[in-house]
Design an enzyme around this catalytic site. Structure first.
Site, mmCIF file in Angstrom:
data_model
loop_
_atom_site.group_PDB
_atom_site.id
_atom_site.type_symbol
_atom_site.label_atom_id
_atom_site.label_comp_id
_atom_site.label_asym_id
_atom_site.label_seq_id
_atom_site.Cartn_x
_atom_site.Cartn_y
_atom_site.Cartn_z
ATOM 1 N N HIS A 195 44.179 -108.997 45.387
ATOM 2 C CA HIS A 195 44.623 -110.475 45.739
ATOM 3 C C HIS A 195 45.193 -111.131 44.572
ATOM 4 O O HIS A 195 45.904 -111.979 44.757
ATOM 5 C CB HIS A 195 43.049 -111.161 45.910
ATOM 6 C CG HIS A 195 42.671 -110.760 47.404
ATOM 7 N ND1 HIS A 195 41.681 -110.127 47.841
ATOM 8 C CD2 HIS A 195 43.061 -111.144 48.521
ATOM 9 C CE1 HIS A 195 41.409 -109.819 48.818
ATOM 10 N NE2 HIS A 195 42.361 -110.659 49.767
ATOM 11 N N GLU A 437 40.606 -105.471 60.201
ATOM 12 C CA GLU A 437 40.999 -104.899 59.151
ATOM 13 C C GLU A 437 39.859 -104.140 58.597
ATOM 14 O O GLU A 437 40.080 -103.267 57.446
ATOM 15 C CB GLU A 437 41.278 -105.851 58.137
ATOM 16 C CG GLU A 437 40.502 -107.137 58.055
ATOM 17 C CD GLU A 437 40.750 -108.312 57.398
ATOM 18 O OE1 GLU A 437 41.711 -108.165 56.265
ATOM 19 O OE2 GLU A 437 40.355 -109.349 57.392
ATOM 20 N N ASP A 461 43.560 -104.474 53.932
ATOM 21 C CA ASP A 461 42.102 -104.182 54.040
ATOM 22 C C ASP A 461 41.831 -102.846 54.731
ATOM 23 O O ASP A 461 41.098 -101.909 54.517
ATOM 24 C CB ASP A 461 41.137 -105.143 54.295
ATOM 25 C CG ASP A 461 40.836 -105.986 53.152
ATOM 26 O OD1 ASP A 461 40.611 -105.605 52.123
ATOM 27 O OD2 ASP A 461 40.753 -107.545 53.381
HETATM 28 C C1 PEP Z 1 44.878 -108.077 54.736
HETATM 29 O O1 PEP Z 1 43.859 -107.417 54.479
HETATM 30 O O2 PEP Z 1 45.631 -107.563 55.076
HETATM 31 C C2 PEP Z 1 44.871 -109.442 54.784
HETATM 32 C C3 PEP Z 1 46.108 -110.028 55.383
HETATM 33 O O3 PEP Z 1 44.071 -110.265 54.224
HETATM 34 P P1 PEP Z 1 43.617 -110.303 52.447
HETATM 35 O O4 PEP Z 1 44.825 -109.794 51.992
HETATM 36 O O5 PEP Z 1 43.718 -111.880 52.361
HETATM 37 O O6 PEP Z 1 42.533 -109.572 52.574
HETATM 38 MG MG MG Z 2 42.006 -108.857 54.312
#
Ligand code: PEP
Ligand code: MG
Length: 576
Positions: A195, A437, A461
């Site tokens: 993140h 995910e 994820d």
């Molecule tokens: C992901 O997991 O691909 C997604 C878009 O959510 P985040 O990256 O915020 O976990």
């Molecule tokens: Mg995600």
């Protein structure tokens, strides 16, 4: 002498600036000198944090010892309270602030290191191990201090930015960068889909991660160049190298401005299929970028960023304002707002630090929302109220069980009933969708398809959970492979199931914004790509060159392959 270090490129662009080291101690804190006039304030900041922690510990003890006066936890808390009062720790840290002008966090961590060293000399193993309590108590104080940041490093006079060099950074740390002329950052750890990396891209701050020991190799204030496109860091560059990179930076800007010509071109394949290119945003601050590339809508609004890095949670009105601003600005284009995905690496401030053996598998996303129904309800009310200002779709993250949707839908119904009773308006047609995910969801799509109006594949994820690798751990980042046959089967299966049942499917993970995968995803049947707005024009260029009639059968053959190297070669050949 200049030298180069290679890491993982996670956020494009070139930054030239001066190093600002954050602590190489066990605790990640900023090091800076506080101006003389702010010293009393800085001491007060420390005093307040200590008082807060004292209060927390007393509360913790009361809860832990209720009915059991000799509880072990109670004894540990007593020990930590005693350490708080030890002149070697807080008292000495106060002196470091006043006499050496260290910021509070730095002073405290320095002092902690000294105390820990003394503990290390102790022969008795039990007492020696008590150093862990010193560290814990300091961690508690630092956590409180970070919620009340002091004065950040001063802006440079030479026009160059500051480059943060850290062991690791949390997404909340990176959010603060926007206001402090931070040109880029480099870290020892981290992966491209962590993140922190996503926030860096969103802030358009060049970043390189996974550099292992960068903090030991650079000095405070030293000149540094980051090439966030190639994953290169140049330490102490001479004037010739700086000039070369200035030139490269202008070239990159030129390339971008060429792509700008595609801004108003519709993303249609050579054989006439329309593709939607949507934006991932973290809040109203990103709207200018969304407009600049004329995105077809917002495919993922990560609302948790409204909740991070602050003490008090945003109330219903504050949330409503943020959602309304985004919906209004998109003027009728679809806006998919994801309910808050907090937990794991996106921890809220001040939430009692429950020990989580494995945060990525813990109380995160929809699990967290359902554990805090009041907080969830507040967000749902704010979302519904904002829905009259545009075309809202609500999306629930990280679903794995049907009952998670059922409970979320019940809370949405409750929010609607409350608004009805209060005479507040909302759009009754708001669609509810969910994120795929977790592999379990991708393998049991029926129960999601029956209950939802759209699906979005979170590949970040999905890959993490399919391959069992923590996306923020650089030690396993080389195993993070979007082209693993298992991953491709889950993605393709979800896209196909959506098509069969007439449910729109998008991909909103980082794969959607990576041109290396555009043809593959198009060939699987994907028509909705959601990505950081900075990637939209590059992906549009790929779409404009694609011929689906030719791609689809080739991708079907790739999906039958079960050797990673063969898949990789075949995907690369799609572009030729
Ligand atoms: C992901 O997991 O691909 C997604 C878009 O959510 P985040 O990256 O915020 O976990
Ligand atoms: Mg995600």
């Amino acid at each position: 002498m200049p030298f180069t270090i290679h890491g993982l490129p996670v956020s494009q662009g070139i930054a030239i600036g001066h190093v600002h080291l954050v602590s190489h101690a066990m605790l990640e804190v900023n090091h800076y000198h506080v101006a003389a006039k702010y010293l009393p304030e800085e001491v007060e900041r420390l005093n307040e944090a200590v008082a807060t922690v004292q209060g927390e510990l007393v509360g913790l003890k009361a809860a832990a010892t209720a009915g059991q006066p000799h509880s072990e936890v109670g004894a540990f808390v007593d020990l930590q309270l005693m350490m708080l009062g030890d002149p070697m720790l807080v008292e000495a840290a106060r002196a470091l602030i006043s006499e050496r002008r260290c910021n509070a966090e730095w002073a405290l961590v320095q002092q902690m290191e000294l105390v820990v060293e003394q503990f290390d000399q102790i022969e008795d193993p039990y007492l020696r191990e008590r150093k862990a309590d010193v560290v814990q108590v300091v961690e508690r104080i630092v956590k409180v201090l970070l919620g009340h940041p002091g004065h950040l490093p001063p802006k440079r006079r030479d026009g160059l930015g500051t480059i943060i060099v850290a062991h690791d950074l949390s997404p909340a740390d990176t959010i603060g960068f926007r206001d402090h002329n931070i040109g880029g950052f480099v870290t020892d750890v981290g992966g491209p889909t962590s993140h922190t990396a996503i926030v860096a891209r969103s802030l358009r701050i060049p970043a390189v991660v996974g550099l292992h020991h960068i903090r030991q190799l650079v000095e405070e204030d030293e000149l540094l160049i980051i090439d966030g496109t190639r994953g290169v860091v140049i330490v102490a560059p001479d004037e010739r190298i700086v000039e070369e990179y200035r030139l490269r930076r202008s070239e990159l800007e030129l390339e971008r401005s060429k792509l700008n010509r595609l801004k108003d071109t519709r993303a249609t394949t050579l054989d006439g299929e329309d593709v939607n290119l949507l934006a991932n945003i973290e809040g109203p601050k990103d709207l200018n970028q969304v407009k600049a590339v004329n995105a077809d809508g917002v495919g993922l609004y990560r609302t948790e960023f409204l909740f991070l890095g602050r003490d008090a949670l945003p109330d219903e009105d504050e949330q409503y304002e943020a959602y309304r601003t985004v919906l209004k600005s998109l003027a009728g284009k679809p806006v998919t707002i994801r309910t808050f995905d907090v937990g794991a690496d996106k921890a809220l401030n001040g939430v009692s630090a429950r020990f989580e053996p494995n945060p990525a598998l813990g109380l995160r996303a929809v699990r967290y929302s359902l554990a805090e129904p009041q907080m969830f309800l507040t967000q749902l009310r704010a979302l519904l109220r904002a829905s009259v200002h545009g075309k809202l779709q609500i999306m629930i993250p990280m679903l794995a069980h049907a009952h998670e949707i059922d409970q979320s839908l019940q809370l949405i119904a409750k929010a609607k009933a409350e608004l009805d009773a209060e005479g507040l308006k909302y759009d009754p047609r708001v669609e509810i969708g969910g994120m795929i995910e977790v592999p379990a969801a991708a393998l049991a799509l029926g129960m999601f398809i029956r209950r939802l109006s759209f699906l979005s594949i979170g590949t970040n994820d999905l890959i993490q959970y399919t391959l069992a690798i923590d996306r923020s751990d650089e030690a396993v980042v080389h195993l993070y492979d979007p082209l693993h046959p298992a991953v491709l089967k889950l993605i393709a299966g979800t896209i196909q199931a959506g098509a069969r049942f007439g449910l729109p499917v998008s991909v909103c993970g980082e794969m959607a914004g990576d041109p290396a995968y555009t043809l593959l995803l198009l060939g699987m049947g994907l028509r909705n790509f959601s990505m950081h707005p900075g990637h939209i024009l590059e992906i549009k260029q790929q779409v404009l060159r694609a011929d689906l009639n030719e791609l689809a059968p080739r991708v079907q053959r790739i999906l039958k392959m079960d050797e990673q190297s063969k898949v990789r070669d075949a995907v690369m050949r799609l572009a030729s």
